[in-house]
Design a protein around this motif. Sequence first.
Motif, PDB file in Angstrom:
ATOM      1  N   MET A  96       0.814  -1.212   0.000  1.00 38.03           N
ATOM      2  CA  MET A  96       0.000   0.000   0.000  1.00 38.03           C
ATOM      3  C   MET A  96       0.853   1.270   0.000  1.00 38.03           C
ATOM      4  O   MET A  96       0.325   2.371   0.035  1.00 38.03           O
ATOM      5  CB  MET A  96      -0.939   0.012   1.210  1.00 38.03           C
ATOM      6  CG  MET A  96      -1.988  -1.081   1.182  1.00 38.03           C
ATOM      7  SD  MET A  96      -3.165  -0.871  -0.170  1.00 38.03           S
ATOM      8  CE  MET A  96      -3.052  -2.465  -0.956  1.00 38.03           C
ATOM      9  N   PRO A 138      -1.666   3.253  -4.050  1.00 40.97           N
ATOM     10  CA  PRO A 138      -2.977   3.251  -3.381  1.00 40.97           C
ATOM     11  C   PRO A 138      -3.139   4.464  -2.470  1.00 40.97           C
ATOM     12  O   PRO A 138      -2.174   4.962  -1.883  1.00 40.97           O
ATOM     13  CB  PRO A 138      -2.948   1.964  -2.554  1.00 40.97           C
ATOM     14  CG  PRO A 138      -1.997   1.075  -3.288  1.00 40.97           C
ATOM     15  CD  PRO A 138      -0.930   2.003  -3.819  1.00 40.97           C
ATOM     16  N   LYS A 140      -4.623   6.644   0.841  1.00 39.23           N
ATOM     17  CA  LYS A 140      -4.559   6.387   2.273  1.00 39.23           C
ATOM     18  C   LYS A 140      -5.800   6.985   2.909  1.00 39.23           C
ATOM     19  O   LYS A 140      -5.954   8.203   2.843  1.00 39.23           O
ATOM     20  CB  LYS A 140      -3.305   7.032   2.858  1.00 39.23           C
ATOM     21  CG  LYS A 140      -2.944   6.515   4.235  1.00 39.23           C
ATOM     22  CD  LYS A 140      -1.728   7.212   4.800  1.00 39.23           C
ATOM     23  CE  LYS A 140      -0.468   6.513   4.364  1.00 39.23           C
ATOM     24  NZ  LYS A 140       0.729   7.093   4.959  1.00 39.23           N
ATOM     25  N   PRO A 142      -6.651   2.950   1.826  1.00 37.65           N
ATOM     26  CA  PRO A 142      -6.850   2.375   0.495  1.00 37.65           C
ATOM     27  C   PRO A 142      -8.340   2.297   0.121  1.00 37.65           C
ATOM     28  O   PRO A 142      -9.182   2.062   0.974  1.00 37.65           O
ATOM     29  CB  PRO A 142      -6.268   0.974   0.596  1.00 37.65           C
ATOM     30  CG  PRO A 142      -5.633   0.860   1.919  1.00 37.65           C
ATOM     31  CD  PRO A 142      -6.014   2.028   2.754  1.00 37.65           C
TER      32      PRO A 142
END
Length: 153
Positions: A96, A138, A140, A142
Amino acid sequence: MRQTTVFFVLLAAVLQSALAGAGAIAAPAAAAAAESVPNPTNAQVYFIWPQDGTVINGGKFWLRMGLRNMGVAPKGTDIPNTGHHHVLIDTELPSMTEPIPNDRNHLHFGAGETEARIELPPGTHTLQLLVGDMNHVPHKPPVVSKKITVTVR
């Protein structure tokens, strides 16, 4: 309505690029690439079609993707609360904090597509959507769909 939304997102991207070129907006690229872009906490990405459990005959089908409470924008577009779709096929979620891989298990739709014709071999497959920011990282937190299973005959 979808075309109107895409038009305004693209228009905003063009205007922002023009202003950045004129020196009106300054944001170092290195700083932007190092951070995840925040998103609304109520953003949702989902499959319009296929749905969980769908049986697909022949392997080729139109994948339709939805995004709620965020806008869809092409890669490289630095507009708050936008991103673009990535489809994860038969794989787990990637890191991520790094760009989403680009291979046969991680399909990128960096032009801002919300539908695409894809092909899968016969068998059972898992599909999952993950929204990436302008750099394919991705958001934050996600924005990720539930994983669905489809069967190709």
